[in-house]
Every structure is written in C-alpha cells, then in structure tokens.
Design a protein around this motif. Structure first.
Motif, PDB file in Angstrom:
ATOM      1  N   ALA A 101      -5.024  15.236 -13.982  1.00 40.70           N
ATOM      2  CA  ALA A 101      -5.776  15.534 -12.760  1.00 40.70           C
ATOM      3  C   ALA A 101      -5.950  14.263 -11.932  1.00 40.70           C
ATOM      4  CB  ALA A 101      -7.141  16.114 -13.106  1.00 40.70           C
ATOM      5  N   ASN A 102      -5.921  14.430 -10.620  1.00 45.14           N
ATOM      6  CA  ASN A 102      -6.259  13.357  -9.691  1.00 45.14           C
ATOM      7  C   ASN A 102      -6.751  14.019  -8.401  1.00 45.14           C
ATOM      8  OD1 ASN A 102      -3.936  14.225  -8.372  1.00 45.14           O
ATOM      9  ND2 ASN A 102      -2.713  12.435  -8.976  1.00 45.14           N
ATOM     10  N   ASP A 103      -6.746  13.285  -7.310  1.00 48.72           N
ATOM     11  CA  ASP A 103      -7.272  13.868  -6.080  1.00 48.72           C
ATOM     12  C   ASP A 103      -6.339  14.904  -5.469  1.00 48.72           C
ATOM     13  OD1 ASP A 103      -5.312  12.050  -5.411  1.00 48.72           O
ATOM     14  OD2 ASP A 103      -6.433  11.104  -3.778  1.00 48.72           O
ATOM     15  N   LYS A 146      -5.381  19.424 -10.170  1.00 44.52           N
ATOM     16  CA  LYS A 146      -6.346  19.617 -11.246  1.00 44.52           C
ATOM     17  C   LYS A 146      -5.636  20.248 -12.435  1.00 44.52           C
ATOM     18  CE  LYS A 146      -7.791  24.132  -9.426  1.00 44.52           C
ATOM     19  NZ  LYS A 146      -8.941  24.949  -8.968  1.00 44.52           N
ATOM     20  N   PRO A 147      -6.264  20.221 -13.612  1.00 43.56           N
ATOM     21  CA  PRO A 147      -5.616  20.825 -14.773  1.00 43.56           C
ATOM     22  C   PRO A 147      -5.235  22.282 -14.529  1.00 43.56           C
ATOM     23  CG  PRO A 147      -7.479  19.515 -15.476  1.00 43.56           C
ATOM     24  CD  PRO A 147      -7.534  19.562 -13.972  1.00 43.56           C
ATOM     25  N   ASP A 165     -12.822  11.097 -19.417  1.00 40.47           N
ATOM     26  CA  ASP A 165     -12.166  10.994 -18.120  1.00 40.47           C
ATOM     27  C   ASP A 165     -10.658  10.850 -18.367  1.00 40.47           C
ATOM     28  OD1 ASP A 165     -11.312  10.575 -15.574  1.00 40.47           O
ATOM     29  OD2 ASP A 165     -12.273   8.616 -15.330  1.00 40.47           O
ATOM     30  N   THR A 198      -8.296  11.399 -15.943  1.00 41.28           N
ATOM     31  CA  THR A 198      -7.526  11.091 -14.745  1.00 41.28           C
ATOM     32  C   THR A 198      -6.841   9.761 -14.961  1.00 41.28           C
ATOM     33  OG1 THR A 198      -9.422  10.038 -13.712  1.00 41.28           O
ATOM     34  CG2 THR A 198      -9.060  12.368 -13.214  1.00 41.28           C
TER      35      THR A 198
END
Length: 494
Positions: A419-421, A424-425, A490, A492
C-alpha cells in the motif's frame, strides 16, 4: 540310509532348487531400479502444446507422450521464475526453505545435499545434467562434480551450442542448443546401458526463453501462420487485476514485446522454439527404444514456469495468473495401468512434487524436509492423490508485486499487501475450475463470502508455515509480516 548317503541326497536337493533360481546378473540388478528422464522447458505455457487443446501448434512427440502416459491439468510451479523454480524442483521445498532466488541469494550447501541428484547418486544411480542449471550453490558453484555426465552451463546459457562450454562437441552437428541436448541425452542413455547401471537424466532446455532465437531448420513449420488469440487476450480483460500486479515488467511487456501489434509473429517464434524441444524429446524416446530400456524408463516432461503472451494485457511470467503459474506436465511410467488410455488428472500438483516422486521411483526414502509429495499414486488412480492446497510465491521484482497466493483444486486466493498513496491492499479470488480464464474476481462479490472466508483461512495456514519454516538468511523472514493480512505493522514501503 547311512549318513553319507543322506548328505548326498540333501546336497543334490539343494543343487536342484538352486537350478530353479535365475542367476542374478548385472542386467537384473539394473532393472530392479527404473531409469528416470526429467525434461524441463523454460517458459513453456500449456497453450503451446497440442494435447492441452491448442489446434494451431504442432507437438507430435509431446502429444504422443500424453497418449502413452498421463496428462496433468492442474499442475503449478510454486514460484514462477527460473532460479527459484529450479531450486524447488531439485529439493522438493518451497522457496522460503530453499532460500534461493534472484535478488535474494544462492542456495546453501546443506540444502543442496538433500537434492534428488545428490541422493540418487549416493544410492548408485548414474546422474546426468545438461542445459540451464539455474542455481548457484555456495562453495560448489554449478555442482558439476555431483554428476556423472555434465552438459550444464551457468546463467541463461546460449542458443548457440558452441558458446556453451560443456556442449561444444555437439556444435558441428547441432549448432542450435535445443537439439544438442537431445544428442546429449542419447549419449547418456547409451553409456549408462553399457555400464549396466540405472540412470537419472535431467535436461533443462533454454527454449522457449527470450530472446527468441528458434532453430532455423524449422522455419517452415509456422511460416505465415495465423494463431488464435486466447479469449482473455488484451488489456480490457485485465482491468480487474490488482494495481500491484501492474507495477512489474509483466505489464509493459504486452506492448514492448509486440503482442498487441504482432501477435502472430511473436507466437510463431515462440511455438517454433517449442517445436525444437518436441524434436529433442523424440530423439530421446527413440534412443530409449533403440537401447531396449524404454520399458524400464519413466519420462517426465514439464516447464519451470508458464508464460503470459498477451492474456489480460500482460507478458512474461512471475505473477500468479494461470498462464504463468500453471504449466504442462506429462508423465509416462511404463508400469502404470493407465498407459494408452489417454488419461488426464485434475488433482492439484506442483513442482515441489518432483523430488519426492523421483526418489520414490528409485526406491529411496523421502526426506522429512520436503514439502512435496510423490505423484506415483496418481499414475495408478488419477483421483487418488494430489494436494488439498498449495502456496504460490513471488518475491522477485518490484516490491509491490511480491505476494503470497493459496491454491486449491478449485480456487486461487492472492493477498496483495502493498500500500502507498496510490494503492491499497487488494484481495483476488478466482474460481479456476469454472473460470479458468480468470475473468471474474470473486473477492468483492457478496455471494462468494463463504468461499472467500475459507480461502483466507487457508492462506493464513500457508503464511504460518512460512513464519515457522523460512530460512533465517537471504531476506525471507520479513515476509512473515509483509504478507500477514492481520498485521498492524506499517507495511507501506518506499
């Protein structure tokens, strides 16, 4: 009767009984253990073989092997990249236990010591290897000294036979490497028969790996041919796939390798390379017959991974989709009651099963460390054996594409954890029994909640094995956290 006469009668009786017992020759000893031929293509998909339903291709020897033996329809590589897949095959273990893949590291010598080539040789088999060895063993390199006959090469090897050092003697007669491996196989068979010892011949062809360089003597086979595209061909059939899977090289290769603009030209080269392997297979089977050992030799034919040639708008391999993870597998065991019945097996099997199968064929115990199981029961009854579930692993390439998949005979579940900006998963759930083209992701459909819940549980079991059994080197430990659906860490990444 006096004692002397009694002893004479006993002696004559024993001689008469001994006369009824055949004298055990070296030939008899060799026949007590079957010969084993393991043939391994590189990047060969199921749709490249006629007996898997493609009417556009010519694979007469593969098709004949299928008619003679058993065709497996649900056979997967547990990692679909060459280095890791070969480690799976040699050792019968998942990647996180072999500790071996590109970007992670080489195989440790203690792992290699329990591989099927080493164990067979220790048991008296003549062992032979040719082609793409694919791994490096710490302190041993390519392990040439562990084989009686050697035609292996480092790295990706070369289609030019003369550039493969151990195969140079075949270059004049067979300038393209594919048929040189067929000739190597013939030599091994002849020499092993002379030595009157059982043999295990393992050949890893370079074909049909890119860059595509087919043997020019077969140029006419597919000249001008138009090929039928799979029903899931093109980007419009990949929109439901995870954004994570589109961050690797597989997505741009749909256009970079011209599947979108020159499908027929690309597939002609691909299938022509497979045709060369088919000819080499014929060379080897003909030699088995000529040497009188065909009825005591098991032939296994498969590939290190499949290949995505435009399906869903992707190319190459690595990802868990059917075209890259599922591969051809054909086994002919002359002792099987299924021979000649054109039998197919739809039980779930994997590349971790080859080492246990080969060891059982040789009459050797299967080490407890192996994750696979013997395929021999399926050669007696195609409905008796196989796995209830298996793992499919990718920890190669860009981090977003790293993932763990759980396979069952019906479903395939993948948890895309990254996930990042921008993403998502994501969960993917495919019913590969009723939707083999993977056109519908069931994960978001309420009607599939029961199946999704069950597959999540199965996935968690596979991840638990990873956490408990992964090697403590070559960067395999952290995936126990990264792939955990319930981890609060976390995850990410930059």
């Amino acid at each position: 009767m006096n004692i002397r006469n009694t002893l004479l009668v006993v002696a004559l009786s024993l001689l008469a009984q001994e006369a009824l017992i055949p004298f055990a020759t070296a030939d008899d000893a060799a026949k007590s253990q079957p010969n084993i031929v393991f043939l391994f293509a590189d990047d060969q998909s199921t749709y490249s073989v006629g007996c898997y339903g493609n009417k556009d291709v010519k694979t007469p020897n593969m098709d004949q092997l299928g008619r003679d033996g058993v065709i497996f329809d649900k056979h997967y590589n547990t990692t679909a990249i060459c280095m890791a897949s070969r480690a799976n095959v040699f050792t019968g273990m998942y990647e996180y236990k072999t500790g071996c893949n590109f970007g992670h590291g080489n195989m440790h010598a203690d792992v290699w010591s329990k591989s099927y080539p080493v164990l067979l040789r220790e048991a008296g088999y003549l062992t032979a290897f040719a082609g793409k060895f694919g791994i490096v063993v710490e302190g041993k390199g390519l392990c040439e000294e562990d084989f009686d006959f050697w035609g292996g090469s480092p790295g990706q090897t070369n289609y030019d036979t003369a550039k493969n050092k151990s195969m140079k003697k075949y270059a004049s007669a067979y300038p393209h490497s594919t048929l040189s491996y067929g000739a190597f196989g013939q030599d091994v068979i002849r020499e092993s028969v002379k030595k009157k010892k059982p043999f295990c011949l393992s050949i890893s062809f370079k074909a049909p790996h890119k860059p595509a360089i087919p043997d020019p003597q077969f140029n006419k086979v597919y000249a001008g041919k138009t090929f039928t595209k799979p029903e899931n061909f093109g980007r419009e059939f990949g929109e439901h796939f995870s954004p994570q899977s589109k961050t690797g090289r597989q997505y741009p290769r749909f256009t970079e390798w011209k599947y979108d603009t020159d499908y027929d030209g690309e597939m002609a080269k691909y299938h022509q390379q497979v045709y060369g392997i088919d000819v080499a297979l014929g060379m080897i089977r003909d030699e088995l017959t000529a040497q009188g050992v065909a009825d005591n030799t098991i032939v296994i034919y498969t590939s290190d991974n499949g290949y995505i040639c435009g399906s869903h708008g992707y190319g190459s391999k690595v990802l868990p989709m059917e075209e890259s993870s599922r591969v051809p597998l054909i086994i002919y065991d002359p002792r099987s009651p299924l021979n000649g019945k054109q039998m197919r097996c739809d039980r779930l099997t994997g590349n971790i099963d080859f080492a246990p199968t080969i060891l059982e064929l040789a009459g050797l115990p299967v080490p407890a460390n192996m994750d696979g199981q013997s395929l021999l029961p399926l050669l007696q009854d195609p409905n008796n054996g196989g796995h209830d579930q298996m793992a499919f692993i990718n920890v190669f390439g860009p981090l977003p594409t790293h993932s763990l998949t759980c396979l069952t005979p019906r479903y395939k579940y993948t948890y895309w954890w990254f996930a990042n900006d921008k993403m998502k998963p994501v969960e993917e759930l495919f019913d590969t029994k009723n939707d083999p083209l993977e056109l519908t992701n069931l994960a978001a459909q309420p009607k599939s909640e029961e199946a999704l819940t069950e597959m999540r549980k199965r996935y968690d079991l596979e991840l638990e094995k990873w956490k408990n059994e992964a090697v403590d080197y070559n960067d395999y430990q952290r995936y126990g956290t990264l792939f955990d659906r319930d981890s609060s860490s976390d995850k990410t990444s930059n």
